[in-house]
Design a protein around this motif. Structure first.
Motif, PDB file in Angstrom:
ATOM      1  N   ARG A   1       0.633  -1.199   0.190  1.00  0.00           N
ATOM      2  CA  ARG A   1       0.107   0.111  -0.180  1.00  0.00           C
ATOM      3  C   ARG A   1       0.677   1.518  -0.024  1.00  0.00           C
ATOM      4  O   ARG A   1       0.527   1.962  -0.535  1.00  0.00           O
ATOM      5  CB  ARG A   1      -1.203  -0.155   1.230  1.00  0.00           C
ATOM      6  CG  ARG A   1      -1.521   1.359   1.127  1.00  0.00           C
ATOM      7  CD  ARG A   1      -2.601   0.985   2.568  1.00  0.00           C
ATOM      8  NE  ARG A   1      -3.678   2.508   2.424  1.00  0.00           N
ATOM      9  CZ  ARG A   1      -5.061   2.740   3.031  1.00  0.00           C
ATOM     10  NH1 ARG A   1      -5.498   1.795   4.057  1.00  0.00           N
ATOM     11  NH2 ARG A   1      -5.306   3.243   2.690  1.00  0.00           N
ATOM     12  N   THR A   2       1.700   1.244   0.650  1.00  0.00           N
ATOM     13  CA  THR A   2       2.044   2.965   1.311  1.00  0.00           C
ATOM     14  C   THR A   2       4.242   2.335   0.902  1.00  0.00           C
ATOM     15  O   THR A   2       4.601   1.521   0.778  1.00  0.00           O
ATOM     16  CB  THR A   2       2.587   3.234   3.082  1.00  0.00           C
ATOM     17  OG1 THR A   2       3.109   2.502   3.420  1.00  0.00           O
ATOM     18  CG2 THR A   2       1.204   2.777   3.207  1.00  0.00           C
ATOM     19  N   ARG A   3       4.303   3.210   0.536  1.00  0.00           N
ATOM     20  CA  ARG A   3       6.159   3.882   0.018  1.00  0.00           C
ATOM     21  C   ARG A   3       6.942   2.754   0.976  1.00  0.00           C
ATOM     22  O   ARG A   3       7.872   2.189   1.093  1.00  0.00           O
ATOM     23  CB  ARG A   3       6.298   5.282  -0.405  1.00  0.00           C
ATOM     24  CG  ARG A   3       6.458   6.361   1.141  1.00  0.00           C
ATOM     25  CD  ARG A   3       6.990   7.272  -0.109  1.00  0.00           C
ATOM     26  NE  ARG A   3       6.776   8.469   1.265  1.00  0.00           N
ATOM     27  CZ  ARG A   3       6.371   9.093   1.388  1.00  0.00           C
ATOM     28  NH1 ARG A   3       4.710   9.217   0.112  1.00  0.00           N
ATOM     29  NH2 ARG A   3       5.410   9.480   2.130  1.00  0.00           N
ATOM     30  N   THR A   4       6.469   3.255   2.967  1.00  0.00           N
ATOM     31  CA  THR A   4       7.614   2.145   3.112  1.00  0.00           C
ATOM     32  C   THR A   4       7.086   1.541   4.210  1.00  0.00           C
ATOM     33  O   THR A   4       7.895   0.519   3.639  1.00  0.00           O
ATOM     34  CB  THR A   4       6.868   3.262   4.823  1.00  0.00           C
ATOM     35  OG1 THR A   4       5.737   2.865   4.680  1.00  0.00           O
ATOM     36  CG2 THR A   4       7.159   4.526   5.127  1.00  0.00           C
ATOM     37  N   GLU A   5       5.886   0.484   2.918  1.00  0.00           N
ATOM     38  CA  GLU A   5       6.430  -0.909   3.567  1.00  0.00           C
ATOM     39  C   GLU A   5       6.522  -1.519   2.380  1.00  0.00           C
ATOM     40  O   GLU A   5       7.109  -2.503   2.021  1.00  0.00           O
ATOM     41  CB  GLU A   5       4.599  -1.210   3.096  1.00  0.00           C
ATOM     42  CG  GLU A   5       3.692  -0.559   3.882  1.00  0.00           C
ATOM     43  CD  GLU A   5       2.046  -0.675   4.114  1.00  0.00           C
ATOM     44  OE1 GLU A   5       1.658  -0.754   3.230  1.00  0.00           O
ATOM     45  OE2 GLU A   5       1.530  -0.398   5.143  1.00  0.00           O
TER      46      GLU A   5
ATOM     47  N   LYS B   1       7.488   3.556  -7.374  1.00  0.00           N
ATOM     48  CA  LYS B   1       6.427   3.922  -6.639  1.00  0.00           C
ATOM     49  C   LYS B   1       6.576   5.141  -7.127  1.00  0.00           C
ATOM     50  O   LYS B   1       6.496   5.206  -8.646  1.00  0.00           O
ATOM     51  CB  LYS B   1       7.031   3.814  -4.972  1.00  0.00           C
ATOM     52  CG  LYS B   1       8.828   5.024  -5.419  1.00  0.00           C
ATOM     53  CD  LYS B   1       8.525   5.210  -3.039  1.00  0.00           C
ATOM     54  CE  LYS B   1      10.052   5.760  -3.180  1.00  0.00           C
ATOM     55  NZ  LYS B   1      10.130   5.949  -1.586  1.00  0.00           N
TER      56      LYS B   1
ATOM     57  N   ASP C   1       8.179  10.556  -5.268  1.00  0.00           N
ATOM     58  CA  ASP C   1       8.872   9.569  -4.429  1.00  0.00           C
ATOM     59  C   ASP C   1      10.219   9.379  -5.265  1.00  0.00           C
ATOM     60  O   ASP C   1      11.643   9.054  -4.222  1.00  0.00           O
ATOM     61  CB  ASP C   1       8.205   8.614  -3.446  1.00  0.00           C
ATOM     62  CG  ASP C   1       7.532   9.001  -2.643  1.00  0.00           C
ATOM     63  OD1 ASP C   1       7.243   9.992  -2.399  1.00  0.00           O
ATOM     64  OD2 ASP C   1       6.661   8.146  -2.805  1.00  0.00           O
TER      65      ASP C   1
ATOM     66  N   THR D   1       3.861  -0.506  -5.100  1.00  0.00           N
ATOM     67  CA  THR D   1       3.315   0.413  -4.734  1.00  0.00           C
ATOM     68  C   THR D   1       1.684  -0.258  -5.354  1.00  0.00           C
ATOM     69  O   THR D   1       1.497  -0.550  -6.532  1.00  0.00           O
ATOM     70  CB  THR D   1       2.915   2.408  -4.081  1.00  0.00           C
ATOM     71  OG1 THR D   1       3.336   2.307  -5.579  1.00  0.00           O
ATOM     72  CG2 THR D   1       4.151   2.547  -2.931  1.00  0.00           C
TER      73      THR D   1
ATOM     74  N   ALA E   1      -7.763   1.547   0.152  1.00  0.00           N
ATOM     75  CA  ALA E   1      -6.844   1.926  -0.834  1.00  0.00           C
ATOM     76  C   ALA E   1      -7.255   2.210  -1.817  1.00  0.00           C
ATOM     77  O   ALA E   1      -7.427   3.783  -2.442  1.00  0.00           O
ATOM     78  CB  ALA E   1      -5.303   0.741  -0.539  1.00  0.00           C
TER      79      ALA E   1
END
Length: 580
Positions: free
Chosen positions: A64-68, A92, A96, A170, A198
């Motif tokens: 889902r997110t860039r950190t994931e 991503k 970013d 993502t 999402a």
């Protein structure tokens, strides 16, 4: 060659590895629910690598997110350090991945316009991208290496999307508005419990009164007077209306707008003037396209006066998910908090395999004490100052008994504020929405009042030197999302297919995930110990109890938390003895 990147499998990892590989090989749908800390990512990525090397197939792993993105990239790097060669790509959002740090501060649409301007003027030193070989370590190092090589990381990754064997991205690159050909490809969706939210986010369109006003002024400034008059009609509509609005009325206002020509000419003129070519007419084009699409939307106008915002949200995110994934050879949904039955019902899955590793299977029962307090509730019709006082008294008792950190998760800011005014806490404490928590410098004892689905109840760790600082999690009330016209419409849209289960697929689904996420702050692995307290009698009701039976079974059921005080003290005394 053995692809699993560690010396041996942890409990349940081999089962996940083998089931994932089999599903990738034969096709179909696999649902995996396994607690955080078990090592799902390593098992799944290893199985994907084995499948790719043996069959030449393509796997798209999405988060889902860039950190994931970091965990799957890290595990892939571990595999490749063993001498495995895989044609992969990581992607991503364009912003970013941009090498120009100053451009990351722009609003996204302004960034896109500036990016396109730099490329068109041959002033981007990173474009066109260079084809380079990248040593994989983590996402930030991947991007930094490409920037150092003067190769635009986004354009480099985009060019490789159709030829790479393993894509890590993502959600946008699978579930977004752009078409992607998934025929004969395998898709792995991480954090799958959040997929519906999402998709709603990806397809939501927001246009503020300020945006429309700016579009009107710009159309007028550049000589598009007919378009300006139609945009002014939209501005008047937004100013006059509030709440739920009719989609037909909106479409009637915007469908005759000749936005393509106006946008093209304005961008051209701004480019010639060497200024950022972004125009707010692009937002109106997005609105028009959404209204004319086949997607069923819910529309409303929020806010007051000059802060009004027109919002379009998709009514049935499940149909969008199914449409996007219908051609994939296999789809694997993985999560640490996936309610298998609710999820499969909501998505309309009929034939699927699953691995459901329950909380009680992973966390030994002697490691936690769970308590359900029947004497309180946050049910809307029973909220009162007296009820808030009762909840505050229970939280105060919890703080006094607990030897470590206490996290209380409230269903909403309203309930948090209602209870907070009756709390007097002597240890360091923070409340979500009013204070920033320094997670790296928490004391041994502390209290945090968090809100379900907020930043301190999901995706955060309260850890120091590998030790969890929490000793207690109290879930205050049942964290159903606050009722809204949009959610009620979603229930209504699901009712023809799901009947009485429609309400559960919207409201109960979100509540169960929120509870499991809150509990996951205390239990990150089988060695963690602590107390779970459920402050609401509804946890003893059939729907909720059955959805959380792996956690609630064996709970102490009390009418007032004080009845369990000795049990809590005894539990913590035992835990401290074990720790010593």
């Amino acid at each position: 060659m053995e692809l699993f990147p560690y010396e041996e499998f942890r409990p349940y990892q081999r089962e996940i590895y083998e089931k994932t590989y089999t599903t990738l090989l034969t096709g179909g749908t696999l649902l995996i629910n396994a607690p955080t800390g078990l090592g799902k990512t390593a098992a799944v990525i290893s199985a994907a690598a084995k499948y790719i090397l043996e069959t030449g197939g393509v796997v798209h792993y999405t988060v889902r997110t860039r950190t994931e993105l970091e965990p799957p990239v890290r595990e892939l790097a571990n595999i490749m350090r063993r001498g495995v060669e895989l044609d992969y790509v990581v992607i991503k959002s364009r912003q970013d991945m941009c090498c120009y740090q100053q451009l990351k501060k722009l609003d996204y649409l302004e960034f896109l316009a500036e990016c396109n301007l730099l490329k068109s003027m041959d002033k981007c030193v990173y474009y066109p991208p260079r084809d380079v070989s990248i040593p994989l370590k983590n996402v930030s190092a991947y991007i930094k290496f490409l920037c150092t090589a003067y190769s635009c990381p986004y354009e480099y990754a985009k060019a490789r999307l159709n030829r790479a064997k393993l894509i890590i991205s993502t959600y946008y690159y699978i579930l977004g508005r752009e078409h992607i050909d998934l025929k004969d490809r395998a898709v792995i969706i991480d954090e799958a419990h959040s997929i519906f939210d999402a998709v709603i986010h990806l397809y939501t369109v927001k246009v503020s009164e300020t945006d429309v006003k700016s579009a009107y002024r710009e159309a007028k400034k550049y000589g598009f007077l007919e378009e300006a008059s139609k945009i002014y009609a939209l501005l008047t509509f937004i100013r006059k209306m509030s709440g739920v609005v009719d989609l037909g009325d909106l479409l009637g206002i915007v469908e005759d707008l000749d936005l393509e020509n106006a946008i093209w000419e304005i961008i051209k003129k701004k480019t010639d003037e060497k200024i950022n070519p972004y125009t707010p007419l692009i937002l109106l084009r997005e609105l028009k396209n959404a209204l004319k699409s086949r997607i069923k939307y819910f529309s409303e106008i929020r806010g007051e006066d000059a802060t009004k915002v027109l919002v379009l949200q998709p009514l049935d995110p499940t149909s969008l998910v199914k449409e996007k994934l219908k051609e994939a050879k296999s789809v694997i949904y993985i999560s640490g908090t996936l309610p298998i039955s609710l999820f499969s019902t909501t998505l309309g899955l009929i034939k699927y395999s699953h691995i459901d590793i329950s909380f009680s299977e992973y966390i030994p029962r002697q490691n936690y004490l769970s308590i359900v307090d029947l004497g309180v509730t946050t049910k809307f019709t029973e909220r009162s100052e007296d009820m808030y006082v009762k909840i505050a008294q229970r939280i105060a008792d919890i703080i006094n008994i607990s030897p470590g950190g206490v996290l209380a998760v409230f269903p909403s800011y309203e309930v948090l504020k209602g209870v907070r005014k009756y709390l007097s806490i002597s240890i360091p404490h923070w409340y979500e929405g009013s204070q920033e928590v320094d997670l790296h410098n928490l004391p041994d004892r502390f209290f945090i009042g968090a809100v379900a689905r907020g930043r301190y109840a999901e995706g955060v760790e309260y850890v120091r030197d590998g030790k969890n600082l929490l000793s207690t999690v109290a879930v205050v009330g049942v964290p159903y999302p606050e009722p809204s016209p949009y959610l009620e419409k979603r229930v209504e849209s699901l009712r023809p297919r799901l009947g009485e289960k429609a309400w559960n697929s919207v409201y109960l689904y979100y509540a169960i995930i929120a509870v499991r996420q809150a509990i996951g702050r205390l239990f990150r692995g089988p060695g963690d110990r602590g107390v779970l307290i459920f402050l609401d009698r509804r946890y003893a009701e059939p729907d909720i109890w059955s959805s959380l039976s792996d956690i609630l079974s064996g709970s102490l059921i009390v009418n007032e938390l004080g009845e369990a005080k000795e049990n809590i003290i005894h539990f913590f005394t035992s835990v401290l003895k074990v720790a010593k």
